[in-house]
Design an enzyme around this catalytic site. Sequence first.
Site, PDB file in Angstrom:
ATOM      1  N   CYS A   1      15.245  23.175 -48.156  1.00 56.41           N
ATOM      2  CA  CYS A   1      14.723  23.639 -46.956  1.00 56.41           C
ATOM      3  C   CYS A   1      14.312  22.192 -46.182  1.00 56.41           C
ATOM      4  CB  CYS A   1      13.573  24.496 -47.008  1.00 56.41           C
ATOM      5  SG  CYS A   1      12.133  24.033 -47.623  1.00 56.41           S
TER       6      CYS A   1
ATOM      7  N   CYS B   1       7.251  26.804 -63.792  1.00 57.35           N
ATOM      8  CA  CYS B   1       8.003  28.040 -63.173  1.00 57.35           C
ATOM      9  C   CYS B   1       9.422  27.426 -62.561  1.00 57.35           C
ATOM     10  CB  CYS B   1       7.070  28.864 -62.508  1.00 57.35           C
ATOM     11  SG  CYS B   1       6.432  28.433 -61.006  1.00 57.35           S
TER      12      CYS B   1
END
Length: 581
Positions: free
Chosen positions: A129, A9
Site C-alpha cells: 500500500c 503473525c
Amino acid sequence: MNVIIVTACPSGMATTFLAARRLEQAAQRLGWQPSVEMHSQLEAVQPVSADAIADAELVVVAADHLPAAERFAGKRLFQASASEALPDPEAFLQRARREASDYTPPAVSATASSSPQAGASSIVAVTACPTGVAHTFMAAEALSEAGKSLGHAIRVETQGSVGAQDKLTDEEIAAADVVILACDIEVDPTRFAGKRIYRTSTGNALKKPRPTIEAALAEAEIEDAANAPRRNEAKKSLKEKGVYKHLLTGVSFMLPMVVAGGLLIALSFVFGIEAFQEEGTLAAALMQIGGGTAFALMIPVLAGYIAYSIADRPGIAPGMIGGMLASEIGAGFIGGILAGFLAGYVALAVTRHVKLPASVESLKPILIIPLIASLVTGLTMIYVIGEPVAAILSALTAFLENMGSANAVLLGILLGAMMCFDLGGPVNKAAYTFGVGLLSTQTYAPMAAIMAAGMVPAIGMGIASLVARQKFSEPEREAGKASFVLGLCFISEGAIPFAAKDPLRVIPACMLGGAATGALSMLVGAQLMAPHGGIFVLLIPNAITPALLYLGAIVAGSLITGLGYAAIKRGAAPVAVAANA
C-alpha cells in the site's frame, strides 16, 4: 527457567505485539527469565542472541511460521498460533512446558516441501500500500488466513515501509499455480514472468479475501513483461488502476522524504525558530538537510515515481526533470503531479509507438525515450503548464494562510470527516495526499488536522470497548486493545474490524469524532512538520505546535467517537477479528 518467546503473525501488527507483551509478562509472573523476539511493524525486530539460544531451556513460538528455524535445532520447542496465546498466556506457557519436544527444523520451507492436498492450489501473493504500514500487512494476513481456510498452500510477501518481508523464493514462485498482486502501488512484476497473475487492491484483499482468491484462481492470466502492469485493467475499478494507482505510487516514494525533512526542520527549531539563519550552526545544518535538500527532493521524487508507475523505468528521468522544473517555477506539488503524468504517458507512447531498426533498438531506453519525454515534458512545463499552475498554487496557499477561523474550522471538519470515512480508502488517501502536498509550500496546519483526525477512529474503538465492556465479546475487547495502540501510531485501519461488522454505527461515530478533532486542530492553529508518526511525534520538540492543545483535540474527538459508539452499539455480537489482527 530461561525461555525464548517468538511471536509473529502474517500482518506483523496487533496480534504479534499483544502476544509478545502478554507472554513476556506471564513468563515473569511465573519466575522465568524470558527473551522475546517479536516480528512486528510496531517495533524493529531484535533477534535473540546466540548466547540466549544456547542458554534457553524452552523455546515458545506463538506463530504459524518460525523465522530462521534452523537456529533452534535440538532445543525443546513448542509452537502454536499467536491467537491461542492471547486469552490465557500463563496457561499457554504451562502447556508449552508440558508439550515441548526436541526440535528438528525442516530441510526446506513448509510451503515448498509440502504437496498441496487434492484439489488445492499453490498460491503466492504480494501486498503493498502507499504508506506500507497498515493495509499492506492486514491484507497479507487476510489472504493468508483465507487461503488456508480454503485448503490452498499460500505464501504472502509484504512490501511495506521497511522493504520486502517474508520474501518469496524463486522455488516458491516457480511452483505457484497463481500469483496475486494486491498492490495499490506499482511493484516489479518481472520475476513472475510466465505465471498466471491476478491484480487487485489491498483494500479488496483485506475486506474480501476469499472472493479475491477464488477470482484469482478463475481469472488470472499470463502477462508478458512489457504489458504486465496494464493487462486486465478494464476489469478493475478506478481505485485499482489508472490515475489513482499512479498517484499513490508517487506519494509512497515521496513520503520518506517528507517525514525525514519535516522532522529535521523541527529539530532545527529546537535551537530557536530563527536559529537556522546563523550560518555554521547545527540549526543551520539541520535546516539545510531537511528544508534545503529533503524537501527540495519531494516534488521531483513524486513526479518521477508517478511516471515510473505509468511507463516503468524509462519514465523516471523525464518525470524527475519535470518535477524539478515544477518546483523551480513555483508550481509546487500540483505541477509535480501534472509533470509526472505527462512524462509517464509521453515515455509510454514513445515506448509503444516509436519503432526503430533492431540494430539501434537498444538505444531506446537510455537515449530516445529520456530525450523525447524530457524535452516534451520540460517545454510543456515551461511554456504551457508551469505559470498558470504556479498562480493557482500561490492563490491556494494565500487563502489557507489568511483564512479566518470560520473557514479554518470548516476545512478542518471536511478533512477530518474524509480521514474517517473509509479508513485508509480512496477518500482517506485523497485528504492525506492533499495535506502532504501542502507541506512543500510550508503550509502545515491542514496536515496537523489530517493526522489528528486519522488517529480518532482506532483510538475511539479502543475507548468504546473499554467503557462498554458488556456490549463487546472477548475477541472484540482484544481487538479494541490493538486498535487503541494502532490509533496512537496514526494507523486508522485498526478500526476496520469494527467498521466491517457494524458500519452504519461505526462510520458515523468515527466521522463525527474526526470532524470535531479536525475543527479543533484548525481552530487552535496547530501545525505539524511531519506527516506520520502519530502521538509519538509529540516527543520531538516543535514537531507539533501547540502540543498540548493539539493533544486535547485528539482526546476530544476520540472521546466523542468512543463514548458515542459505546452508547449506540447493540448487544455483544462477535466481530470477525482473526483475519485482521
